[in-house]
Design a protein around this motif. Sequence first.
Motif, short mmCIF file in Angstrom:
data_model
loop_
_atom_site.label_atom_id
_atom_site.label_comp_id
_atom_site.label_asym_id
_atom_site.label_seq_id
_atom_site.Cartn_x
_atom_site.Cartn_y
_atom_site.Cartn_z
N ASP A 189 54.66 -1.16 -53.23
CA ASP A 189 54.46 -1.81 -53.74
C ASP A 189 53.65 -2.24 -52.83
O ASP A 189 54.33 -2.94 -51.75
CB ASP A 189 54.77 -2.87 -55.14
CG ASP A 189 53.64 -3.91 -55.23
OD1 ASP A 189 52.88 -3.58 -54.81
OD2 ASP A 189 53.71 -4.06 -56.60
N PRO A 190 52.06 -2.50 -52.64
CA PRO A 190 51.84 -2.80 -51.84
C PRO A 190 51.22 -4.51 -51.31
O PRO A 190 51.07 -4.77 -50.12
CB PRO A 190 49.98 -2.30 -51.24
CG PRO A 190 49.70 -1.78 -53.09
CD PRO A 190 51.09 -1.47 -53.17
N GLY A 191 52.03 -5.34 -52.05
CA GLY A 191 52.01 -6.71 -52.19
C GLY A 191 50.41 -7.08 -52.39
O GLY A 191 50.78 -8.45 -51.04
N LEU A 192 49.79 -6.62 -53.02
CA LEU A 192 48.17 -6.93 -52.98
C LEU A 192 48.25 -9.12 -53.25
O LEU A 192 49.25 -9.15 -54.55
CB LEU A 192 47.18 -6.89 -54.24
CG LEU A 192 47.97 -4.91 -54.29
CD1 LEU A 192 46.33 -4.58 -54.93
CD2 LEU A 192 46.85 -4.63 -52.89
N GLY A 193 48.34 -9.45 -52.09
CA GLY A 193 48.02 -10.80 -52.89
C GLY A 193 49.12 -11.55 -51.84
O GLY A 193 49.23 -12.71 -51.78
N PHE A 194 50.03 -11.17 -51.73
CA PHE A 194 51.09 -11.90 -50.96
C PHE A 194 50.68 -11.80 -49.42
O PHE A 194 50.79 -10.32 -48.78
CB PHE A 194 52.75 -11.07 -51.57
CG PHE A 194 52.71 -11.60 -52.23
CD1 PHE A 194 53.31 -12.47 -52.94
CD2 PHE A 194 52.37 -10.31 -53.74
CE1 PHE A 194 54.58 -12.14 -54.10
CE2 PHE A 194 52.92 -11.42 -55.25
CZ PHE A 194 53.79 -11.64 -54.77
N SER A 195 50.63 -12.21 -49.12
CA SER A 195 50.94 -12.47 -47.41
C SER A 195 49.20 -11.67 -47.01
O SER A 195 49.30 -10.97 -45.92
CB SER A 195 51.84 -12.78 -46.72
OG SER A 195 53.13 -13.46 -46.90
N LYS A 196 47.93 -12.14 -47.48
CA LYS A 196 47.29 -11.08 -47.66
C LYS A 196 45.99 -12.10 -48.37
O LYS A 196 45.35 -12.25 -49.17
CB LYS A 196 47.15 -10.07 -48.37
CG LYS A 196 48.35 -8.81 -47.72
CD LYS A 196 48.37 -7.94 -49.02
CE LYS A 196 49.75 -6.60 -48.30
NZ LYS A 196 50.99 -7.84 -48.26
N GLU A 197 44.35 -11.73 -47.45
CA GLU A 197 43.55 -11.90 -47.74
C GLU A 197 42.45 -10.72 -48.54
O GLU A 197 42.85 -9.87 -48.73
CB GLU A 197 43.19 -12.85 -46.58
CG GLU A 197 43.15 -14.30 -45.60
CD GLU A 197 42.34 -14.01 -44.15
OE1 GLU A 197 41.42 -14.00 -44.12
OE2 GLU A 197 43.05 -14.96 -43.69
N ALA A 198 41.34 -11.42 -49.38
CA ALA A 198 40.79 -10.08 -49.95
C ALA A 198 40.50 -8.94 -49.38
O ALA A 198 40.50 -8.14 -50.14
CB ALA A 198 39.79 -11.28 -50.80
N ARG A 199 40.30 -8.87 -48.39
CA ARG A 199 39.42 -7.70 -47.58
C ARG A 199 40.56 -7.53 -47.39
O ARG A 199 40.59 -5.93 -47.06
CB ARG A 199 38.78 -9.06 -45.41
CG ARG A 199 39.86 -9.03 -44.87
CD ARG A 199 38.94 -9.50 -44.09
NE ARG A 199 39.09 -10.59 -43.21
CZ ARG A 199 40.61 -10.06 -42.13
NH1 ARG A 199 40.83 -9.00 -41.83
NH2 ARG A 199 40.78 -10.89 -41.47
N HIS A 200 42.08 -7.86 -46.88
CA HIS A 200 43.25 -7.09 -46.87
C HIS A 200 43.84 -6.37 -48.56
O HIS A 200 43.65 -5.41 -48.14
CB HIS A 200 44.73 -7.97 -46.66
CG HIS A 200 44.36 -8.81 -45.40
ND1 HIS A 200 44.73 -9.95 -45.06
CD2 HIS A 200 43.61 -7.93 -43.97
CE1 HIS A 200 44.12 -10.18 -43.79
NE2 HIS A 200 44.01 -9.13 -42.82
#
Length: 298
Positions: A189-200
Amino acid sequence: MSKQSGRGHVAGLPEWDRCAVMGVVNVTPDSFSDGGRWFEADTAVKHGLDLVAQGADLVDVGGESTRPGAARVDEAEELRRVVPVVRELAAEGVVVSVDTLRARVAEQALAAGAVLVNDVSGGLADPRMVPVVAAAGAPFVVMHWRGFLQGDAVRGSYQDVVAEVVDELHARVQAVREGGVAPERIVVDPGLGFSKEARHDLELLAHLDRLRALGHPVLVAASRKRFLGRVLAGPDGAPPPARERDAATAAVSALAAHAGAWAVRVHEVRATADAVRVARAVEAAGAATAPRTPEDAR
């Protein structure tokens, strides 16, 4: 990989001929998306059954919010929230996943009938998690994680988010395998939203092929998340509330299904269940009408 779709099959779970839909049951008072609507056990069980009726293939039960800044609950309280709900849903024939960072919660949930452990830390938060999962022979979701979402960990720093997430997931998968979890039981699981900004998050969704190249089925958990709020923001820059992001979530589900995701994790199931079925129908139509090569004509 599944002969039907190439999405991968997770040993110990049913095999679906399309992207699976994982419905979310938050048995918490402080979830970012549904704020305690399903906090009582009987209400949570009914909600889980409703999600299945709406098209969920499996249901993910969690008793602790992982939103940025959320306070951790103690282990006894998490057990009190989660285990009865898992037991009741499993008794009704539901395919149940447990969403937890704690090995003891995973262990007791598996004993109560859960068949998958979804740990947003990939086993990093509790050193006993990987041994527990390995001993149980359970499938395990390994998410990309850079720590609890407090302080600087809320926003990660990346030079190349796709390359770094892939490399870090690869290293974590290797550690989980060395800990005894069979490779055919690992989901990434790429972990969307976890230590990531929208562009990430958007870059990762655009490159799911790089994640699939790790050789494990991919779970995409984009439902109602902050990056969708950024995409949908009005002229004043204000994002819509979480529960007004379900159409956008269904759009991501269709895109993820088309890109080969094994499953999508969502709060509102019906629209996503429709979306992944349409994606599968388009995929099947494309396969049926693909140009024939000269060798095919012989």
